[in-house]
Design a protein around this motif. Structure first.
Motif, PDB file in Angstrom:
ATOM      1  N   PRO A  50       0.820  -1.207   0.000  1.00  0.00           N
ATOM      2  CA  PRO A  50       0.000   0.000   0.000  1.00  0.00           C
ATOM      3  C   PRO A  50       0.863   1.270   0.000  1.00  0.00           C
ATOM      4  O   PRO A  50       1.791   1.410   0.793  1.00  0.00           O
ATOM      5  N   GLY A  51       0.591   2.160  -0.935  1.00  0.00           N
ATOM      6  CA  GLY A  51       1.362   3.389  -1.086  1.00  0.00           C
ATOM      7  C   GLY A  51       2.587   3.224  -1.966  1.00  0.00           C
ATOM      8  O   GLY A  51       3.206   4.215  -2.356  1.00  0.00           O
ATOM      9  N   GLY A  52       2.938   2.005  -2.311  1.00  0.00           N
ATOM     10  CA  GLY A  52       4.130   1.752  -3.115  1.00  0.00           C
ATOM     11  C   GLY A  52       4.043   2.312  -4.522  1.00  0.00           C
ATOM     12  O   GLY A  52       5.031   2.765  -5.089  1.00  0.00           O
ATOM     13  N   GLY A  53       2.866   2.297  -5.099  1.00  0.00           N
ATOM     14  CA  GLY A  53       2.689   2.862  -6.438  1.00  0.00           C
ATOM     15  C   GLY A  53       2.954   4.352  -6.455  1.00  0.00           C
ATOM     16  O   GLY A  53       3.547   4.885  -7.393  1.00  0.00           O
ATOM     17  N   HIS A  54       2.553   5.029  -5.401  1.00  0.00           N
ATOM     18  CA  HIS A  54       2.797   6.466  -5.316  1.00  0.00           C
ATOM     19  C   HIS A  54       4.286   6.762  -5.134  1.00  0.00           C
ATOM     20  O   HIS A  54       4.798   7.738  -5.671  1.00  0.00           O
ATOM     21  N   LEU A  55       4.959   5.904  -4.379  1.00  0.00           N
ATOM     22  CA  LEU A  55       6.402   6.086  -4.219  1.00  0.00           C
ATOM     23  C   LEU A  55       7.107   5.906  -5.558  1.00  0.00           C
ATOM     24  O   LEU A  55       8.038   6.643  -5.877  1.00  0.00           O
ATOM     25  N   LEU A  56       6.645   4.956  -6.341  1.00  0.00           N
ATOM     26  CA  LEU A  56       7.208   4.726  -7.674  1.00  0.00           C
ATOM     27  C   LEU A  56       6.959   5.924  -8.593  1.00  0.00           C
ATOM     28  O   LEU A  56       7.779   6.231  -9.455  1.00  0.00           O
ATOM     29  N   LEU A  57       5.849   6.604  -8.379  1.00  0.00           N
ATOM     30  CA  LEU A  57       5.501   7.778  -9.185  1.00  0.00           C
ATOM     31  C   LEU A  57       6.078   9.082  -8.615  1.00  0.00           C
ATOM     32  O   LEU A  57       5.714  10.156  -9.063  1.00  0.00           O
ATOM     33  N   LYS A  58       6.957   8.946  -7.632  1.00  0.00           N
ATOM     34  CA  LYS A  58       7.601  10.115  -7.005  1.00  0.00           C
ATOM     35  C   LYS A  58       6.591  11.019  -6.291  1.00  0.00           C
ATOM     36  O   LYS A  58       6.673  12.242  -6.353  1.00  0.00           O
ATOM     37  N   LYS A  59       5.646  10.386  -5.610  1.00  0.00           N
ATOM     38  CA  LYS A  59       4.670  11.094  -4.774  1.00  0.00           C
ATOM     39  C   LYS A  59       4.770  10.523  -3.357  1.00  0.00           C
ATOM     40  O   LYS A  59       3.855   9.869  -2.855  1.00  0.00           O
ATOM     41  N   PRO A  60       5.921  10.771  -2.687  1.00  0.00           N
ATOM     42  CA  PRO A  60       6.145  10.101  -1.402  1.00  0.00           C
ATOM     43  C   PRO A  60       5.175  10.497  -0.293  1.00  0.00           C
ATOM     44  O   PRO A  60       4.800   9.648   0.518  1.00  0.00           O
ATOM     45  N   ALA A  61       4.758  11.743  -0.241  1.00  0.00           N
ATOM     46  CA  ALA A  61       3.845  12.156   0.833  1.00  0.00           C
ATOM     47  C   ALA A  61       2.511  11.427   0.702  1.00  0.00           C
ATOM     48  O   ALA A  61       1.997  10.869   1.683  1.00  0.00           O
ATOM     49  N   ARG A  62       1.989  11.385  -0.496  1.00  0.00           N
ATOM     50  CA  ARG A  62       0.711  10.700  -0.734  1.00  0.00           C
ATOM     51  C   ARG A  62       0.853   9.205  -0.457  1.00  0.00           C
ATOM     52  O   ARG A  62      -0.025   8.588   0.141  1.00  0.00           O
ATOM     53  N   GLY A  63       1.975   8.623  -0.886  1.00  0.00           N
ATOM     54  CA  GLY A  63       2.210   7.202  -0.648  1.00  0.00           C
ATOM     55  C   GLY A  63       2.305   6.861   0.824  1.00  0.00           C
ATOM     56  O   GLY A  63       1.753   5.857   1.277  1.00  0.00           O
ATOM     57  N   CYS A  64       2.981   7.705   1.583  1.00  0.00           N
ATOM     58  CA  CYS A  64       3.110   7.454   3.030  1.00  0.00           C
ATOM     59  C   CYS A  64       1.776   7.602   3.745  1.00  0.00           C
ATOM     60  O   CYS A  64       1.482   6.855   4.680  1.00  0.00           O
ATOM     61  N   ILE A  65       0.957   8.553   3.311  1.00  0.00           N
ATOM     62  CA  ILE A  65      -0.368   8.725   3.917  1.00  0.00           C
ATOM     63  C   ILE A  65      -1.224   7.494   3.653  1.00  0.00           C
ATOM     64  O   ILE A  65      -1.879   6.974   4.568  1.00  0.00           O
ATOM     65  N   ILE A  66      -1.214   7.007   2.420  1.00  0.00           N
ATOM     66  CA  ILE A  66      -2.004   5.821   2.086  1.00  0.00           C
ATOM     67  C   ILE A  66      -1.495   4.608   2.859  1.00  0.00           C
ATOM     68  O   ILE A  66      -2.281   3.854   3.445  1.00  0.00           O
ATOM     69  N   ALA A  67      -0.179   4.420   2.890  1.00  0.00           N
ATOM     70  CA  ALA A  67       0.394   3.280   3.617  1.00  0.00           C
ATOM     71  C   ALA A  67       0.034   3.348   5.097  1.00  0.00           C
ATOM     72  O   ALA A  67      -0.342   2.336   5.697  1.00  0.00           O
ATOM     73  N   GLY A  68       0.133   4.527   5.680  1.00  0.00           N
ATOM     74  CA  GLY A  68      -0.179   4.679   7.106  1.00  0.00           C
ATOM     75  C   GLY A  68      -1.636   4.413   7.409  1.00  0.00           C
ATOM     76  O   GLY A  68      -1.962   3.748   8.407  1.00  0.00           O
ATOM     77  N   CYS A  69      -2.522   4.899   6.556  1.00  0.00           N
ATOM     78  CA  CYS A  69      -3.962   4.694   6.771  1.00  0.00           C
ATOM     79  C   CYS A  69      -4.354   3.235   6.618  1.00  0.00           C
ATOM     80  O   CYS A  69      -5.101   2.692   7.443  1.00  0.00           O
ATOM     81  N   VAL A  70      -3.854   2.579   5.581  1.00  0.00           N
ATOM     82  CA  VAL A  70      -4.177   1.158   5.381  1.00  0.00           C
ATOM     83  C   VAL A  70      -3.591   0.328   6.522  1.00  0.00           C
ATOM     84  O   VAL A  70      -4.261  -0.552   7.071  1.00  0.00           O
ATOM     85  N   ALA A  71      -2.357   0.617   6.911  1.00  0.00           N
ATOM     86  CA  ALA A  71      -1.724  -0.127   8.012  1.00  0.00           C
ATOM     87  C   ALA A  71      -2.475   0.079   9.318  1.00  0.00           C
ATOM     88  O   ALA A  71      -2.725  -0.878  10.065  1.00  0.00           O
ATOM     89  N   ALA A  72      -2.854   1.319   9.606  1.00  0.00           N
ATOM     90  CA  ALA A  72      -3.574   1.605  10.846  1.00  0.00           C
ATOM     91  C   ALA A  72      -4.917   0.889  10.872  1.00  0.00           C
ATOM     92  O   ALA A  72      -5.287   0.276  11.887  1.00  0.00           O
ATOM     93  N   MET A  73      -5.639   0.933   9.759  1.00  0.00           N
ATOM     94  CA  MET A  73      -6.941   0.281   9.690  1.00  0.00           C
ATOM     95  C   MET A  73      -6.794  -1.227   9.865  1.00  0.00           C
ATOM     96  O   MET A  73      -7.560  -1.858  10.597  1.00  0.00           O
TER      97      MET A  73
END
Length: 125
Positions: A15-38
């Motif tokens: 989760p969030g890895g696609g955004h990291l690949l697209l050079k959108k680290p802030a968005r990727g980290c937010i998605i990863a954190g939300c999915v992980a927390a849930m």
């Protein structure tokens, strides 16, 4: 196929890895954190993970749908299964909410996958 397939595949598995690949680290980290927390909140509430189960139409839809929702959490689902987590479905409000949190984590990751797809195809910044 283009550039979107590896982005969406990575966004599903990590989760969030696609955004990291697209050079959108802030968005990727937010998605990863939300999915992980849930997902972790669902585990802490001792929610059950769905397994595909046949039967009548309603049972099949619920269990296959729940399984797909769980599997959409990507690596969190596979690690949890590999570590032997197998909470049985028990009665109680907390366990029921935990099961819903686990499925919702996967659905939240699907939203992240759609967002990564839209960025990769140029439909969105």
């Amino acid at each position: 196929m283009g550039r979107w397939l590896p982005v969406v595949a990575l966004a599903w598995f990590i989760p969030g890895g696609g955004h990291l690949l697209l050079k959108k680290p802030a968005r990727g980290c937010i998605i990863a954190g939300c999915v992980a927390a849930m997902f972790l909140l669902g585990l802490m509430m001792r929610g059950a993970l769905f397994s595909p189960m046949g039967g009548d139409l309603l049972t099949t839809v619920i269990y296959y749908g729940g399984f797909l929702g769980n599997a959409m959490s990507g690596i969190f689902y596979f690690l949890t299964r590999a570590m032997g987590y197998a909470q049985v479905d028990v009665a109680g409000h907390v366990h029921d909410y935990g099961t819903k949190f686990l499925v919702a984590a996967g659905l939240l990751n699907v939203l992240g996958m759609v967002d990564a797809y839209e960025i990769a195809t140029g439909q969105k910044d």
